[in-house]
Design a protein around this motif. Structure first.
Motif, PDB file in Angstrom:
ATOM      1  N   VAL A   1     -56.196-123.411  81.884  1.00  0.00           N
ATOM      2  CA  VAL A   1     -56.950-124.602  81.487  1.00  0.00           C
ATOM      3  C   VAL A   1     -56.020-125.792  81.446  1.00  0.00           C
ATOM      4  O   VAL A   1     -55.017-125.787  80.740  1.00  0.00           O
TER       5      VAL A   1
ATOM      6  N   ASP B   1     -63.721-122.104  76.358  1.00  0.00           N
ATOM      7  CA  ASP B   1     -62.945-121.613  77.486  1.00  0.00           C
ATOM      8  C   ASP B   1     -62.808-120.101  77.401  1.00  0.00           C
ATOM      9  O   ASP B   1     -62.602-119.545  76.321  1.00  0.00           O
TER      10      ASP B   1
ATOM     11  N   ARG C   1     -62.329-125.088  72.681  1.00  0.00           N
ATOM     12  CA  ARG C   1     -61.296-126.004  73.153  1.00  0.00           C
ATOM     13  C   ARG C   1     -60.953-127.041  72.086  1.00  0.00           C
ATOM     14  O   ARG C   1     -61.835-127.660  71.486  1.00  0.00           O
TER      15      ARG C   1
END
Length: 414
Positions: A11, A76, A135
């Motif tokens: 990410v 995520d 996140r």
């Protein structure tokens, strides 16, 4: 089912990606709007090329940054061995452990009977081998009272005869024995929190130490914390510390500590549904226990769904056992004149009973032989009973239980 948007890849935060690509994008166009701006005299404008590049960038960002859930979170899916816990030197290069033997007297089904978090309401989950992680954004960190304290509680005294930093409690607790875990069901509410720097939570504490700087705790429950999450949703959370909230520990997965093993539950994500006054009641069941073989402390949600574990090496006293277990509510009162109107639990006093007051039910502890047993010496205490109170009891259906909570500021708590 597995989520359609979860391509497993590292990410890259959007601001980092912007820095990577900005040098190749002409300043003649805004990444947000595509509007043309003034350029230097030696720069040649190629609008078609720039617009094409802008479309490519946006398409790539859509792959990197997952859609937000109904509560505004972005979840995520991170490979299990790349989650924050494995940044710890003692876990580098390792993988999550297999589940341990559960306490005797506990008969889980291994099923979550219904989705209880907003992000998974459409049936989404992360693929096997990954864990869902909420996140953390730049905005989250900017809301914190200090960068160094982000993701941490202010220090609080656990002794029931002292208070610290405006923390107030209404709790049931047991002490005087050796404890290897605890279990309870807690109904979930959405209490009003007066301002960004206060919170309201309901949780279990598994505690050991001298109640000085060497205090060890493991904590789990639900909380409303505008500073940490940016909204007023009740959220499933975990916490730990091995030095009385000073330099170790954090909420959820915001430091290397708790190891998550579940691909359906996002720690820190909003809980839904919630209980309503004189209406439906929704509760969650939590079990924390020490694995007799490896000594790690495991967390289970609902009917046998393992969330993950706290490695034993995080702790000093809790490497052995707990000396106290607490259940109940906590708020922060930041007002210097008068009392906050931040609610605890449902925002109503214990005396209003079922459907109106908050409750903990089926309170149990785990003994030295990994048996789940009823409490024999539950005590209840409220720091400020005119603001938040507590009433305990026992019956055949709920076992040990108590009602607790309150509105905060009122005529008896000015």
């Amino acid at each position: 089912m597995s989520c359609s948007w979860c391509k497993i890849s590292p990410v890259i935060p959007i601001f980092v990606f912007y820095l990577l690509v900005s040098s190749s994008v002409s300043p003649a166009y805004s990444l947000e709007t595509g509007n043309q701006h003034a350029t230097s005299t030696n720069q040649t404008l190629r609008p078609e090329e720039e617009l094409h590049k802008l479309k490519m960038i946006r398409a790539h960002l859509n792959k990197l940054n997952k859609p937000a859930s109904p509560d505004g979170d972005i979840i995520d899916c991170v490979e299990s061995h790349l989650q924050p816990a494995f940044d710890h030197p003692k876990l580098k290069g390792k993988r999550p452990l297999d589940p341990p033997a559960r306490p005797s007297g506990h008969n889980p089904t291994g099923m979550v009977t219904e989705d209880f978090q907003l992000w998974s309401m459409s049936g989404e989950s992360c693929p096997e081998g990954t864990v869902p992680i909420r996140r953390t954004t730049q905005e989250d960190m900017l809301r914190a009272s200090s960068f160094r304290r982000f993701g941490r509680k202010l220090r609080r005294h656990v002794r029931r005869d002292t208070n610290s930093n405006g923390h107030e409690h209404a709790v049931g607790y047991v002490t005087g024995d050796q404890y290897y875990g605890a279990k309870a069901s807690i109904n979930v509410w959405a209490p009003k929190v007066d301002n960004q720097y206060e919170f309201s939570l309901s949780q279990m504490w598994v505690i050991s130490g001298s109640f000085g700087d060497d205090l060890n705790t493991i904590e789990a429950g639900w909380q409303v914390s505008p500073e940490l999450y940016g909204d007023n949703y009740p959220r499933f959370f975990t916490y730990w510390t091995s030095d009385a909230y000073q330099a170790t520990g954090c909420y959820n997965l915001l430091c290397s500590g708790f190891v998550q093993t579940n691909n359906r539950i996002a720690i820190g994500a909003a809980i839904s549904p919630t209980s309503s006054y004189s209406g439906g009641q929704f509760d969650i069941s939590l079990l924390v226990w020490k694995d007799p073989k490896h000594g790690n402390w495991w967390l289970e949600f609902g009917s046998g769904v393992l969330v993950g574990y706290w490695p034993s090496f995080l702790f000093t006293h809790l490497r052995d056992h707990a000396s106290m277990v607490q259940f109940g509510g906590e708020i922060v009162n930041s007002r210097t004149n008068g009392h906050t109107s931040t609610q605890m639990g449902s925002g109503h006093f214990a005396g209003e009973g079922f459907g109106k007051a908050s409750y903990f039910r089926n309170l149990q502890v785990v003994d030295w032989d990994n048996n789940l047993i009823p409490l024999s010496n539950l005590r209840v205490l409220a720091d400020h009973p005119n603001c938040y109170d507590i009433q305990g009891g026992i019956n055949r259906v709920w076992g040990n239980y108590f009602y607790y909570g309150g509105p905060g500021r009122n005529v008896r708590c000015p």
